[in-house]
Scaffold this motif. Structure first.
Motif, PDB file in Angstrom:
ATOM      1  N   SER A 190      -2.314   5.565 -10.428  1.00 13.10           N
ATOM      2  CA  SER A 190      -1.129   4.750 -10.168  1.00 13.10           C
ATOM      3  C   SER A 190      -0.158   4.971 -11.399  1.00 13.10           C
ATOM      4  O   SER A 190      -0.471   5.602 -12.462  1.00 13.10           O
ATOM      5  N   ILE A 193       6.837   2.290 -10.445  1.00 12.54           N
ATOM      6  CA  ILE A 193       7.676   2.322  -9.705  1.00 12.54           C
ATOM      7  C   ILE A 193       9.256   1.922 -10.499  1.00 12.54           C
ATOM      8  O   ILE A 193       9.468   1.082 -10.970  1.00 12.54           O
ATOM      9  N   TRP A 196      12.899  -0.447  -8.712  1.00 11.92           N
ATOM     10  CA  TRP A 196      12.708  -1.308  -7.905  1.00 11.92           C
ATOM     11  C   TRP A 196      13.458  -2.689  -7.983  1.00 11.92           C
ATOM     12  O   TRP A 196      13.956  -3.154  -9.015  1.00 11.92           O
ATOM     13  N   GLN A 464       6.090  -6.882  -5.146  1.00 11.40           N
ATOM     14  CA  GLN A 464       5.921  -5.363  -5.390  1.00 11.40           C
ATOM     15  C   GLN A 464       5.924  -4.636  -4.014  1.00 11.40           C
ATOM     16  O   GLN A 464       6.179  -3.781  -3.656  1.00 11.40           O
ATOM     17  N   TYR A 504       3.745  -1.159 -10.254  1.00 15.91           N
ATOM     18  CA  TYR A 504       2.889  -0.214 -10.118  1.00 15.91           C
ATOM     19  C   TYR A 504       2.637   0.217  -8.750  1.00 15.91           C
ATOM     20  O   TYR A 504       2.487  -0.674  -8.060  1.00 15.91           O
ATOM     21  N   ASP A 505       2.264   1.322  -8.219  1.00 16.53           N
ATOM     22  CA  ASP A 505       2.081   1.776  -6.837  1.00 16.53           C
ATOM     23  C   ASP A 505       0.530   1.926  -6.650  1.00 16.53           C
ATOM     24  O   ASP A 505      -0.203   1.727  -7.703  1.00 16.53           O
ATOM     25  N   GLN A 506      -0.024   2.298  -5.580  1.00 22.31           N
ATOM     26  CA  GLN A 506      -1.429   2.571  -5.373  1.00 22.31           C
ATOM     27  C   GLN A 506      -2.006   1.231  -5.211  1.00 22.31           C
ATOM     28  O   GLN A 506      -3.237   1.041  -5.814  1.00 22.31           O
TER      29      GLN A 506
END
Length: 561
Positions: A190, A193, A196, A464, A504-506
């Motif tokens: 991760s 981002i 955003w 998110q 955060y992604d993932q």
């Protein structure tokens, strides 16, 4: 003839050692060739929250998983993927996995969470904030159960549970022969981002009768929150609040259409984003209207701000205030009108005021009205919850069946009637408490409320996941545009040097469960192969002696007279 064959084989293998490998190794490889590792199951997993708020990290900080599965009953969990079912989940078991530095934790959720026993649901709701309270490097995932995943869990549970009751030799043999599962995620690590944007929307109904008219602000945040963003549907918190706001906008837009019922109040409706992250959308909206503009309805004459939060159930309504309203003020009038409507028209509803001062030392504000209170705007939050700490406000268990549309419709009617009595000054005009304004063509439409809640809970609305181009934002903009004027979108991005929030992604990945033998199986297999080859080599080198012994044993004995 056999003696000659013995001499031929004996000489052949003694004189040509590589020939031994040519003859015997292919046979060995055919016999012991490993089975290919097949994916037993492929399924979607949803990662626990990962975000930073006010510089403080929360949730899991890792997303990569490639390790063998165990259940929490196993004695050794280090570098293993610990699988748990929600029905068997407890905070102690979760902490055991973290203390032993497990490779990951996968929690299996039932398909229909609303069908779970209420005590299990309530227990997990209360544990969600504790799981998020501190960061962990252990990846934590959630998966929806299916037959294949339950089969994997059952087989892993059998393997993990049996090891504690066996001897050391039995454990070694069981470990070497049992089937295991290697859990592997397909995603990358991760990362934060960048840029955003959290989106908020506003719309208004202008009053009639002058320029310096008082303004009533109605607010509801639309985002949801839970331990896993992709599983956060926020039915009651705050799908019910948004659906009530849209219904109020529809009702009052009809009243403001006709000159006879056009009131001398401006009505400002605000649907905020980032509510679950300390009301970031509301904070920026206030800064834009109070600090960065010369003309705003929030600067002139705000009667009060009514925030709607978690109103889809229960038989009680609580008006949460930071400062009790003074007699003679518009906010005091709303308090009294809510009491009047509840007692006169809906006696089953228990109405009360809950006073809690704003604690600026806390990392998170309790209710959305506190954002307005900090800027010295008279505000309060209406909810069926008695406290901001109740687990229903931030749980993946807050799903559609927990919203009672009839109670939501009743609560909407209470709020609509109380607001109308304030802006039309009905009490001072002598109107009785049981006078109902919203009847017949003007009545509250439960079908509209239900449709909005159904739509909001059809997709997760974690902050998110809802970007500025999301269908959630565009649909909210469409509905506001049907009833209100001057509909605008407002955006908030985190400061690059000192960000108040970082996402955060993932957060959603595909996981594969591969059926494998444990690592010790390869070691024991190598030992067996080496022993087999050693015995074969000795037998070949001493083929003549071995043949003589076998012949002597098998040759029939001659009788002596």
């Amino acid at each position: 003839m056999f003696e000659e064959a013995s001499e031929v084989f004996d000489n052949m293998f003694k004189s040509s050692f590589p020939l031994t490998f040519i003859v015997f190794i292919p046979a060995v490889l055919i016999l012991v060739s490993p089975l290919p590792a097949e994916a037993a199951h492929e399924f979607t997993v949803y990662r626990m929250q990962q975000y930073d708020l006010q510089g403080q990290p929360y949730g899991t900080r890792n997303a990569i998983l490639n390790t063998e599965a165990r259940t929490v009953e196993a004695e050794v969990l280090s570098r293993r993927c610990v699988i748990m079912r929600l029905a068997d989940f407890s905070y102690d078991k979760y902490q055991k996995a973290l203390r032993q530095s497990a490779g990951a934790v996968v929690i299996i959720l039932p398909k229909n969470m609303s069908a779970m026993p209420q005590d299990i649901v309530q227990q997990f709701m209360e544990l969600e904030p504790e799981m998020l309270a501190t960061e962990t490097i252990v990846p934590v995932y959630f998966a929806m159960e299916d037959d294949e995943l339950l089969s994997i869990y059952t087989q892993t549970l059998t393997s993990s549970s049996s090891q504690g009751s066996l001897s050391a030799a039995e454990v070694l043999l069981h470990t070497a022969t049992a089937n295991g599962f290697q859990m592997v995620t397909s995603g990358a690590q991760s990362k934060a981002i960048n840029d955003w944007a959290i989106t908020s929307l506003e719309g208004r109904l202008a009053g009639v009768g002058g320029e310096d008219l008082p303004t009533v602000v109605v607010v509801a945040h639309y985002d949801s929150f839970g331990v896993a963003p992709w599983l956060s549907y926020g039915a009651d918190s705050n799908g019910s609040g948004v659906s009530m706001l849209l219904e109020l906008a529809r009702l009052f837009s009809k009243l403001y259409t006709y000159k006879r019922t056009h009131a001398g109040y401006n009505l400002l409706f605000f649907v905020s984003g980032g509510g679950k992250f300390n009301y970031q959308g509301t904070k920026r909206w206030l800064e834009d209207n109070l600090d960065h503009t010369d003309s705003s309805l929030l600067q002139d004459n705000v009667a009060f701000v009514l925030c709607l939060d978690t109103l889809g159930n229960g038989d009680s309504l609580h008006l949460h205030v930071s400062k009790p309203p003074k007699e003679g003020t518009p906010q005091y009038s709303l308090l009294k009108e809510l009491e009047t409507v509840a007692s006169s028209q809906y006696p089953e509803v228990k109405f009360s005021m809950v006073h809690k001062k704003i604690n600026l030392a806390d990392d998170m504000l309790a209710w959305e009205h506190e954002r307005f209170g900090i800027r010295r705007l008279p505000a309060f939050t209406l909810s069926h919850l008695t406290s901001h700490r109740l687990a229903q406000r931030s749980s993946i268990m807050d799903v559609r069946p927990y919203v009672d549309v009839k109670k939501l419709g009743r609560n909407t009617k209470v709020v609509a009637e109380a607001l109308a009595r304030v802006i039309y000054n009905l009490t001072e005009k002598g109107a009785p408490g049981d006078l109902q304004i919203f009847t017949e063509q003007m009545q509250v439409q439960e079908e509209h409320l239900s449709a909005v809640v159904d739509w909001l809970t059809a997709q997760p609305r974690a902050a998110q996941l809802v970007d500025k181009d999301s269908s959630v934002v565009s649909t909210l903009e469409y509905h506001l545009g049907r009833y209100l004027k001057d509909v605008k979108k407002h955006y908030v991005k985190a400061d690059k040097r000192d960000p108040e929030f970082v996402f955060y992604d993932q957060l959603k990945q595909t996981m594969n469960a591969y059926r494998v033998k444990p690592a010790i199986f390869d070691l024991l297999l190598a030992v067996c192969i080496a022993a087999y080859l050693g015995l074969m080599y000795l037998a070949i080198q001493n083929f003549g002696v071995l043949y003589s012994v076998v012949r002597r044993i098998t040759q029939p004995k001659t009788k002596t007279h």
